[in-house]
Scaffold this motif. Structure first.
Motif, PDB file in Angstrom:
ATOM      1  N   GLY A   1     -91.252  51.242 -19.768  1.00 22.29           N
ATOM      2  CA  GLY A   1     -92.110  52.391 -19.994  1.00 22.29           C
ATOM      3  C   GLY A   1     -91.629  53.273 -21.175  1.00 22.29           C
ATOM      4  O   GLY A   1     -92.443  54.151 -21.584  1.00 22.29           O
ATOM      5  N   ARG A   2     -90.220  52.984 -21.615  1.00 19.22           N
ATOM      6  CA  ARG A   2     -89.693  53.742 -22.623  1.00 19.22           C
ATOM      7  C   ARG A   2     -89.238  52.963 -23.751  1.00 19.22           C
ATOM      8  O   ARG A   2     -88.958  51.899 -23.647  1.00 19.22           O
ATOM      9  N   PRO A   3     -89.432  53.557 -25.097  1.00 21.24           N
ATOM     10  CA  PRO A   3     -89.308  52.656 -26.106  1.00 21.24           C
ATOM     11  C   PRO A   3     -87.971  52.347 -26.246  1.00 21.24           C
ATOM     12  O   PRO A   3     -87.110  53.409 -26.130  1.00 21.24           O
ATOM     13  N   GLY A   4     -87.426  51.153 -27.061  1.00 25.16           N
ATOM     14  CA  GLY A   4     -85.934  50.799 -27.191  1.00 25.16           C
ATOM     15  C   GLY A   4     -85.263  50.828 -26.042  1.00 25.16           C
ATOM     16  O   GLY A   4     -85.646  50.220 -25.073  1.00 25.16           O
ATOM     17  N   ALA A   5     -84.001  51.333 -25.851  1.00 23.98           N
ATOM     18  CA  ALA A   5     -83.138  51.313 -24.995  1.00 23.98           C
ATOM     19  C   ALA A   5     -82.193  52.510 -24.789  1.00 23.98           C
ATOM     20  O   ALA A   5     -82.257  53.174 -25.865  1.00 23.98           O
ATOM     21  N   VAL A   6     -81.523  52.575 -23.817  1.00 22.67           N
ATOM     22  CA  VAL A   6     -80.728  53.649 -23.414  1.00 22.67           C
ATOM     23  C   VAL A   6     -79.111  53.294 -23.700  1.00 22.67           C
ATOM     24  O   VAL A   6     -78.769  52.237 -23.074  1.00 22.67           O
ATOM     25  N   PHE A   7     -78.472  53.886 -24.269  1.00 23.13           N
ATOM     26  CA  PHE A   7     -77.034  53.681 -24.810  1.00 23.13           C
ATOM     27  C   PHE A   7     -76.269  53.718 -23.400  1.00 23.13           C
ATOM     28  O   PHE A   7     -76.499  54.836 -22.832  1.00 23.13           O
ATOM     29  N   MET A   8     -75.347  52.803 -23.145  1.00 19.54           N
ATOM     30  CA  MET A   8     -74.496  53.092 -21.885  1.00 19.54           C
ATOM     31  C   MET A   8     -72.997  53.282 -22.146  1.00 19.54           C
ATOM     32  O   MET A   8     -72.369  54.261 -21.653  1.00 19.54           O
ATOM     33  N   ARG A   9     -72.467  52.390 -22.867  1.00 17.00           N
ATOM     34  CA  ARG A   9     -71.084  52.356 -23.242  1.00 17.00           C
ATOM     35  C   ARG A   9     -70.821  51.793 -24.616  1.00 17.00           C
ATOM     36  O   ARG A   9     -71.718  50.782 -24.770  1.00 17.00           O
ATOM     37  N   GLN A  10     -69.552  51.732 -25.074  1.00 18.67           N
ATOM     38  CA  GLN A  10     -69.236  50.982 -26.117  1.00 18.67           C
ATOM     39  C   GLN A  10     -67.848  50.097 -25.701  1.00 18.67           C
ATOM     40  O   GLN A  10     -67.167  50.556 -25.133  1.00 18.67           O
ATOM     41  N   GLN A  11     -67.952  48.939 -26.206  1.00 16.39           N
ATOM     42  CA  GLN A  11     -66.811  48.022 -25.849  1.00 16.39           C
ATOM     43  C   GLN A  11     -66.280  47.696 -26.849  1.00 16.39           C
ATOM     44  O   GLN A  11     -66.781  47.000 -27.960  1.00 16.39           O
ATOM     45  N   ILE A  12     -64.843  47.653 -27.308  1.00 22.53           N
ATOM     46  CA  ILE A  12     -64.154  47.465 -28.408  1.00 22.53           C
ATOM     47  C   ILE A  12     -63.656  46.156 -28.131  1.00 22.53           C
ATOM     48  O   ILE A  12     -62.930  45.417 -27.020  1.00 22.53           O
ATOM     49  N   ASN A  13     -63.949  45.137 -28.970  1.00 21.38           N
ATOM     50  CA  ASN A  13     -63.663  43.857 -29.125  1.00 21.38           C
ATOM     51  C   ASN A  13     -62.352  43.400 -29.718  1.00 21.38           C
ATOM     52  O   ASN A  13     -61.648  44.231 -30.211  1.00 21.38           O
ATOM     53  N   PRO A  14     -61.925  41.964 -29.319  1.00 18.10           N
ATOM     54  CA  PRO A  14     -60.749  41.950 -30.035  1.00 18.10           C
ATOM     55  C   PRO A  14     -60.494  41.763 -31.406  1.00 18.10           C
ATOM     56  O   PRO A  14     -61.612  41.611 -32.156  1.00 18.10           O
ATOM     57  N   LEU A  15     -59.321  42.067 -32.057  1.00 13.15           N
ATOM     58  CA  LEU A  15     -59.585  42.144 -33.544  1.00 13.15           C
ATOM     59  C   LEU A  15     -58.827  40.965 -34.227  1.00 13.15           C
ATOM     60  O   LEU A  15     -57.555  40.433 -33.859  1.00 13.15           O
ATOM     61  N   ALA A  16     -59.453  40.243 -34.966  1.00 10.35           N
ATOM     62  CA  ALA A  16     -59.048  39.220 -35.654  1.00 10.35           C
ATOM     63  C   ALA A  16     -58.288  39.652 -37.126  1.00 10.35           C
ATOM     64  O   ALA A  16     -58.775  40.629 -37.691  1.00 10.35           O
ATOM     65  N   ILE A  17     -56.786  39.366 -37.334  1.00  7.78           N
ATOM     66  CA  ILE A  17     -56.168  39.754 -38.368  1.00  7.78           C
ATOM     67  C   ILE A  17     -55.595  38.586 -39.230  1.00  7.78           C
ATOM     68  O   ILE A  17     -55.031  37.894 -38.933  1.00  7.78           O
ATOM     69  N   PRO A  18     -56.662  38.463 -40.353  1.00  5.65           N
ATOM     70  CA  PRO A  18     -56.230  37.505 -41.321  1.00  5.65           C
ATOM     71  C   PRO A  18     -54.781  37.690 -42.166  1.00  5.65           C
ATOM     72  O   PRO A  18     -54.832  38.913 -42.720  1.00  5.65           O
ATOM     73  N   VAL A  19     -53.928  36.791 -42.261  1.00  9.13           N
ATOM     74  CA  VAL A  19     -53.046  36.890 -43.170  1.00  9.13           C
ATOM     75  C   VAL A  19     -52.737  35.846 -44.237  1.00  9.13           C
ATOM     76  O   VAL A  19     -52.742  34.662 -43.635  1.00  9.13           O
ATOM     77  N   HIS A  20     -52.969  36.076 -45.648  1.00  2.00           N
ATOM     78  CA  HIS A  20     -52.395  34.925 -46.428  1.00  2.00           C
ATOM     79  C   HIS A  20     -51.028  34.839 -46.709  1.00  2.00           C
ATOM     80  O   HIS A  20     -50.254  35.811 -46.856  1.00  2.00           O
ATOM     81  N   ALA A  21     -50.431  33.766 -46.315  1.00  2.00           N
ATOM     82  CA  ALA A  21     -49.326  33.272 -46.471  1.00  2.00           C
ATOM     83  C   ALA A  21     -48.744  32.426 -47.705  1.00  2.00           C
ATOM     84  O   ALA A  21     -49.513  31.515 -47.872  1.00  2.00           O
ATOM     85  N   GLU A  22     -47.614  32.755 -48.434  1.00  2.00           N
ATOM     86  CA  GLU A  22     -47.345  31.901 -49.393  1.00  2.00           C
ATOM     87  C   GLU A  22     -45.857  31.655 -48.943  1.00  2.00           C
ATOM     88  O   GLU A  22     -44.836  32.325 -48.802  1.00  2.00           O
ATOM     89  N   LEU A  23     -45.618  30.479 -49.311  1.00  2.00           N
ATOM     90  CA  LEU A  23     -44.046  29.791 -49.045  1.00  2.00           C
ATOM     91  C   LEU A  23     -43.128  30.386 -50.024  1.00  2.00           C
ATOM     92  O   LEU A  23     -43.354  30.525 -51.241  1.00  2.00           O
TER      93      LEU A  23
END
Length: 235
Positions: A33-55
């Motif tokens: 009966g209520r439009p949209g949704a109710v925010f409950m909490r925020q989850q911080i997800n794992p972080l991908a760290i790209p690294v360009h490597a040169e020999l």
């Protein structure tokens, strides 16, 4: 780049990239009966760290390349996350794991490849800090931009039940039994454990293990004194 204690400066020239912030997922609930949704909490997800490597270095032939490939692979592949320090932020580190080695054959033929590390704990670690805690209340400058989980090493000074309180939040950890005077009490807020003379000790059911606010914290110790150690956390 330093990974698992090994400095790769002599082997690789690296150029890491970052997201502006770790990815987040909002958890919501729909209400009939209520439009949209109710925010409950925020989850911080794992972080991908790209690294360009040169020999780095000059290889005489394919055998030198193969030997270097074996060496670098043995240093990068780990079965659990290790501390990763990148050259653009030498004062910070992540608990990270190599999750995508890129096109390894490209690295050894053309001298470069794109690696991806994943920090399952996406909050970076900074400077290690330590404070002396007398019996009573001590204010500490925590540092960082994210709450830190301290480890307290205390010496019981009386026959009462050792109690440690975050004055600002009111959260506390209270031993379920008294510790003899002179006993060593260790409280690890991240592991949510308490020990007396190295043995696990029960805490009162009302206890709530707490973190230190990055803007500073006031910690009250009763029936003990000692020290508190933590690492700054940076979002």
């Amino acid at each position: 780049m330093v990974f698992d204690g090994y400095d790769f400066e002599a082997l690789l020239r690296v150029n890491p990239t970052r997201r502006l912030a770790p990815p987040v997922t909002d958890q919501t609930v729909e209400v009939p009966g209520r439009p949209g949704a109710v925010f409950m909490r925020q989850q911080i997800n794992p972080l991908a760290i790209p690294v360009h490597a040169e020999l780095r270095g000059r290889m005489r032939d394919h055998r030198d390349l193969a030997a270097l490939r074996r060496l670098i692979s043995s240093l990068l592949v780990r079965d659990e996350p290790c501390r990763l320090i990148l050259p653009d932020e030498p004062g910070l580190s992540y608990d990270a794991k190599l999750t995508d080695p890129g096109e390894l054959d490209t690295l050894w033929v053309t001298g470069e490849a794109d690696l991806t590390f994943t920090a399952y704990d996406p909050i970076a670690y900074g400077q290690a800090r330590k404070a002396t805690l007398a019996s009573g209340t001590t204010h500490v400058e925590t540092g960082g931009t994210w709450p830190s989980s301290p480890v307290l090493t205390l010496t019981a000074t009386g026959s009462g039940y050792v109690r440690v309180t975050d004055v600002d939040s009111g959260d506390y950890v209270l031993l379920a039994q008294s510790a003899a005077s002179g006993a060593t009490v260790t409280i690890d807020m991240a592991a949510q454990t308490a020990k007396v003379n190295g043995s696990l000790a029960a805490v009162d059911t009302s206890s709530d293990f707490f973190d230190l606010d990055p803007d500073g914290a006031s910690v009250k110790v009763q029936y003990a004194s000692g020290s508190m150690e933590w690492e700054e956390r940076w979002l």
